[in-house]
Design an enzyme around this catalytic site. Structure first.
Site, mmCIF file in Angstrom:
data_model
loop_
_atom_site.group_PDB
_atom_site.id
_atom_site.type_symbol
_atom_site.label_atom_id
_atom_site.label_comp_id
_atom_site.label_asym_id
_atom_site.label_seq_id
_atom_site.Cartn_x
_atom_site.Cartn_y
_atom_site.Cartn_z
ATOM 1 C CB CYS A 102 -7.287 -15.283 -27.123
ATOM 2 S SG CYS A 102 -7.352 -13.553 -27.379
ATOM 3 C CB ILE B 250 -12.313 -11.187 -26.341
ATOM 4 C CG1 ILE B 250 -13.685 -11.680 -26.873
ATOM 5 C CG2 ILE B 250 -12.646 -10.035 -25.376
ATOM 6 C CD1 ILE B 250 -14.187 -12.525 -25.740
ATOM 7 N NE ARG B 251 -8.453 -4.876 -24.243
ATOM 8 C CZ ARG B 251 -7.206 -5.094 -23.476
ATOM 9 N NH1 ARG B 251 -7.318 -5.949 -22.535
ATOM 10 N NH2 ARG B 251 -6.284 -4.282 -23.644
ATOM 11 N NE ARG C 283 -0.426 -8.712 -24.176
ATOM 12 C CZ ARG C 283 -0.463 -7.872 -23.228
ATOM 13 N NH1 ARG C 283 0.834 -7.382 -22.989
ATOM 14 N NH2 ARG C 283 -1.388 -7.740 -22.336
ATOM 15 C CG HIS D 212 -11.733 -16.121 -27.038
ATOM 16 N ND1 HIS D 212 -11.352 -16.590 -25.637
ATOM 17 C CD2 HIS D 212 -11.279 -14.938 -27.261
ATOM 18 C CE1 HIS D 212 -10.714 -15.715 -25.198
ATOM 19 N NE2 HIS D 212 -10.750 -14.620 -26.179
ATOM 20 N N GLY E 183 -7.161 -14.938 -21.690
ATOM 21 C CA GLY E 183 -7.221 -14.375 -20.540
ATOM 22 C C GLY E 183 -6.355 -13.172 -20.697
ATOM 23 C CD GLU E 184 -3.965 -8.732 -19.901
ATOM 24 O OE1 GLU E 184 -5.166 -8.564 -20.391
ATOM 25 O OE2 GLU E 184 -2.937 -8.320 -20.406
ATOM 26 C CB SER E 185 -0.556 -12.979 -22.350
ATOM 27 O OG SER E 185 -0.393 -11.605 -22.746
ATOM 28 C CD GLU F 91 -12.496 -20.057 -25.630
ATOM 29 O OE1 GLU F 91 -12.027 -20.349 -26.597
ATOM 30 O OE2 GLU F 91 -12.118 -19.116 -24.945
HETATM 31 N N1 GLN Z 1 -5.428 -8.977 -24.536
HETATM 32 C C1 GLN Z 1 -5.092 -9.999 -23.893
HETATM 33 C C2 GLN Z 1 -3.586 -10.173 -23.861
HETATM 34 O O1 GLN Z 1 -2.926 -9.424 -24.158
HETATM 35 C C3 GLN Z 1 -5.608 -11.295 -24.881
HETATM 36 C C4 GLN Z 1 -7.164 -11.264 -24.868
HETATM 37 C C5 GLN Z 1 -7.862 -12.606 -24.823
HETATM 38 O O2 GLN Z 1 -7.213 -13.603 -24.474
HETATM 39 N N2 GLN Z 1 -9.097 -12.664 -24.854
HETATM 40 O O3 GLN Z 1 -3.188 -11.092 -23.116
#
Ligand code: GLN
Length: 203
Positions: free
Chosen positions: A91, A145-146, A118, A181, A59-61, A183
């Site tokens: 992630c 993913i990112r 990150r 990921h 997600g987005e940490s 999952e």
């Molecule tokens: N870019 C996200 C972060 O910095 C991590 C990306 C992800 O969990 N797919 O938290």
């Protein structure tokens, strides 16, 4: 219920999935495929000390850390992980479990002896798929993913997978964390690896 995986006390295994934002539903589905009923952790009352394990999704940490703090989940989960709750981070989960995030101090649950970068692959290679060896499992598909990668491993952390010469999976004590990921694939072997780790450390 007869088919459910059991913990050492003979009760169905209870694995919490942090469900504040990000890819938590897919982790819940993976656990169901392994006959483990997930417990979604959305609020403080959902997090009890009788969990057998915890998954921290992607997600987005930064958003996740803010929500954890606001919902008063940060300290109870931090204490539980520090006290040995088996935990699997993917992630953003890896970022939150790192003792050091490049340029941003420590993660919310700083138990892994690693430095994590990150959004480490830049814009061009922000998201990609590959297959690579995972220690103890073999070749697996990895969806990034990112994603972050681990730029430094020290202390007790052990490397489980490397992609393009970058560390993308580590293990330390009862904590496993990966930059990708699992999952989002059909392959349940990594979740199985985590479930086995939980069962083995209860023996
Ligand atoms: N870019 C996200 C972060 O910095 C991590 C990306 C992800 O969990 N797919 O938290």
């Amino acid at each position: 219920m007869e088919n459910k995986k059991l913990n050492a006390a003979g009760a169905p295994l209870k694995i919490g999935v942090l469900a504040l934002q990000g890819a938590f539903i897919e982790h819940c589905n993976m656990l169901r495929k392994l006959d483990v009923e997930p417990i979604e952790i959305r609020r403080r009352v959902d997090f009890s000390d009788n969990l057998d394990g915890l998954i921290i999704p992607g997600g987005e940490s930064t958003v996740m850390a803010k929500l954890l703090y606001e919902l008063e989940l940060l300290n109870p989960i931090k204490d539980a992980i520090a006290n040995g709750l088996p935990t699997f981070g993917t992630c953003a989960g890896l970022i939150l479990l790192s003792r050091q995030i490049e340029g941003a101090g420590e993660g919310a649950f700083p138990v892994l002896d690693v430095v994590t970068r990150r959004n480490a692959y830049g814009r061009q290679l922000g998201s990609f798929k590959t297959t690579s060896q995972f220690h103890g499992i073999g070749e697996i598909e990895m969806v990034f993913i990112r994603a972050p990668y681990v730029s430094e491993v020290y202390g007790q952390a052990r490397v489980l997978a490397v992609v393009n010469e970058k560390v993308v999976a580590v293990e330390q004590g009862k904590v496993i964390a990966v930059a990708f990921h699992p999952e989002l694939t059909e392959d349940t072997r990594l979740h199985e690896y985590f479930v086995k780790m939980i069962v083995n450390c209860q023996l």
